[in-house]
Design a protein around this motif. Structure first.
Motif, PDB file in Angstrom:
ATOM      1  N   GLU A 117       0.697  -1.206  -0.084  1.00 60.35           N
ATOM      2  CA  GLU A 117      -0.016  -0.061  -0.059  1.00 60.35           C
ATOM      3  C   GLU A 117       0.914   1.182   0.121  1.00 60.35           C
ATOM      4  O   GLU A 117       0.358   2.145  -0.861  1.00 60.35           O
ATOM      5  N   ASP A 118       2.139   1.297   0.669  1.00 54.36           N
ATOM      6  CA  ASP A 118       2.909   2.327   0.680  1.00 54.36           C
ATOM      7  C   ASP A 118       3.504   2.593  -0.641  1.00 54.36           C
ATOM      8  O   ASP A 118       3.657   3.690  -1.062  1.00 54.36           O
ATOM      9  N   GLN A 119       4.098   1.654  -1.167  1.00 57.69           N
ATOM     10  CA  GLN A 119       4.709   1.702  -2.426  1.00 57.69           C
ATOM     11  C   GLN A 119       3.474   2.169  -3.591  1.00 57.69           C
ATOM     12  O   GLN A 119       4.006   2.884  -4.344  1.00 57.69           O
ATOM     13  N   ALA A 120       2.228   1.749  -3.481  1.00 55.74           N
ATOM     14  CA  ALA A 120       1.264   2.141  -4.276  1.00 55.74           C
ATOM     15  C   ALA A 120       0.941   4.031  -4.338  1.00 55.74           C
ATOM     16  O   ALA A 120       0.789   4.762  -5.040  1.00 55.74           O
ATOM     17  N   ALA A 121       0.968   3.982  -2.868  1.00 52.94           N
ATOM     18  CA  ALA A 121       0.669   5.583  -2.430  1.00 52.94           C
ATOM     19  C   ALA A 121       1.731   6.505  -2.968  1.00 52.94           C
ATOM     20  O   ALA A 121       1.208   7.524  -3.376  1.00 52.94           O
ATOM     21  N   TRP A 122       2.897   6.177  -2.769  1.00 50.41           N
ATOM     22  CA  TRP A 122       3.824   7.274  -3.301  1.00 50.41           C
ATOM     23  C   TRP A 122       3.702   7.237  -4.871  1.00 50.41           C
ATOM     24  O   TRP A 122       3.682   8.517  -5.400  1.00 50.41           O
ATOM     25  N   LEU A 123       3.595   6.163  -5.479  1.00 48.16           N
ATOM     26  CA  LEU A 123       3.466   6.288  -7.106  1.00 48.16           C
ATOM     27  C   LEU A 123       2.144   7.057  -7.314  1.00 48.16           C
ATOM     28  O   LEU A 123       2.274   8.077  -8.310  1.00 48.16           O
ATOM     29  N   ALA A 124       1.058   6.970  -6.626  1.00 48.09           N
ATOM     30  CA  ALA A 124      -0.223   7.634  -6.861  1.00 48.09           C
ATOM     31  C   ALA A 124       0.242   8.936  -6.670  1.00 48.09           C
ATOM     32  O   ALA A 124      -0.340   9.913  -7.401  1.00 48.09           O
ATOM     33  N   SER A 125       0.924   9.349  -5.760  1.00 44.95           N
ATOM     34  CA  SER A 125       1.154  10.797  -5.275  1.00 44.95           C
ATOM     35  C   SER A 125       1.866  11.507  -6.083  1.00 44.95           C
ATOM     36  O   SER A 125       1.720  12.638  -6.761  1.00 44.95           O
TER      37      SER A 125
END
Length: 308
Positions: A117-125
């Motif tokens: 989830e963290d890995q997806a969150a920074w990329l989405a940001s």
């Protein structure tokens, strides 16, 4: 001149942040990085995009108009690894090449990454911080896993996926990859590290006379990552991806069982186009750059012609 200071030294290890071993390691890496960047077309813009997990270094290439393509590099690589592909991919659309947070490069991590989830969150940001409302995402190796992880968890703003030899996605990591990965965590002679890089690249020359090979070797030697182990997507997660997806798997790859990985991708991706290239290794983008560029450009054009 860069305005974001890199993570250097043992204090960042205690904080579970990716970092360079010491100042000498960073300066040596930066020389290799700049040498590899010099072989790329001149970027039209260099951006440092803030996210909740750090600042992402991004380079923009190509024309001003069109749906951009975001390139996600493999492990211990960075934006310069796309030297063989940038001219072809950026001929008809904008292209962003980035350094992954937590990996060697000029992105700077400020918060630990502890989950998918963290890995997806920074990329989405990052995607939210770019000026265009949507883009295509292309990932190689662990970048392919990152693209799928994003599509499963944070698909907003993503138009399509292109996965080149995605690691830990459609097939289990082999023992050969475990051996190669030791080169990024254990000290070892340069000649041994070169042989490991050549092995994963299908026997290609991994001499550090090649700027991209030198960049990857420097990242393995000089940078310490603190990243969660990639979690394999479940059958349900892969079947739930609604985006047009192109998958290219090398028949000579050592990171998974190629035929089994291709079969799983074909079986589960509802909007997938899956190609198994028998003569390609894990380093497919550098082995067959023109074929990759032609195949990807045709896929993107078709994805844009199809109503979302």
């Amino acid at each position: 001149m860069d305005t974001i200071a890199p993570n250097i030294g043992a204090a960042f290890k205690a904080a579970r942040l990716g970092h360079f071993r010491d100042a000498a390691a960073f300066h040596g890496y930066r020389q290799v990085y700049d040498r590899a960047m010099a072989d790329l077309p001149a970027p039209s813009a260099t951006l440092d995009v803030p996210t909740d997990f750090g600042t992402v270094r991004a380079y923009r290439f190509g024309p001003a108009d069109g749906v951009p393509l975001l390139l996600l590099p493999g492990r211990t690589a960075a934006a310069p690894m796309w030297e063989a592909n940038l001219a072809g991919l950026a001929r008809s659309r904008p292209v962003y090449a980035i350094d992954l947070i937590g990996e060697p490069g000029l992105s700077v991590q400020t918060r630990p990454l502890t989950s998918g989830e963290d890995q997806a969150a920074w990329l989405a940001s990052l995607i939210d911080g770019l000026p265009e409302p949507e883009l295509h995402v292309l990932g190689l190796s662990i970048g392919g896993w990152s693209a799928v992880n994003l599509a499963v968890r944070r698909p907003a703003g993503v138009r399509s996926l292109v996965l080149l030899e995605p690691a830990a996605t459609f097939g289990g990591i082999t023992w050969k990859v475990v051996i190669v990965s030791l080169g990024s965590v254990l000290p070892m002679p340069r000649a041994v590290r070169r042989r490991l890089l050549s092995w994963i690249s299908g026997g290609a020359d991994a001499s550090e006379d090649d700027p991209v090979a030198a960049l990857i070797a420097a990242g393995m030697r000089d940078f310490t990552a603190s990243l969660p182990r990639p979690v394999y997507p479940t059958d349900e997660q892969l079947a739930g991806i609604e985006l047009p997806t192109l998958v290219i798997i090398g028949g000579r790859s050592i990171i998974h069982a190629p035929a089994k990985a291709a079969e799983r991708a074909r079986r589960l991706l509802r909007h997938g186009t899956v190609e198994l290239w028998p003569e390609a290794s894990h380093a497919v983008n550098g082995e067959f750059p023109e074929r990759v560029d032609t195949t990807v450009n045709a896929f993107l054009a078709k994805a844009e012609a199809t109503p979302a």
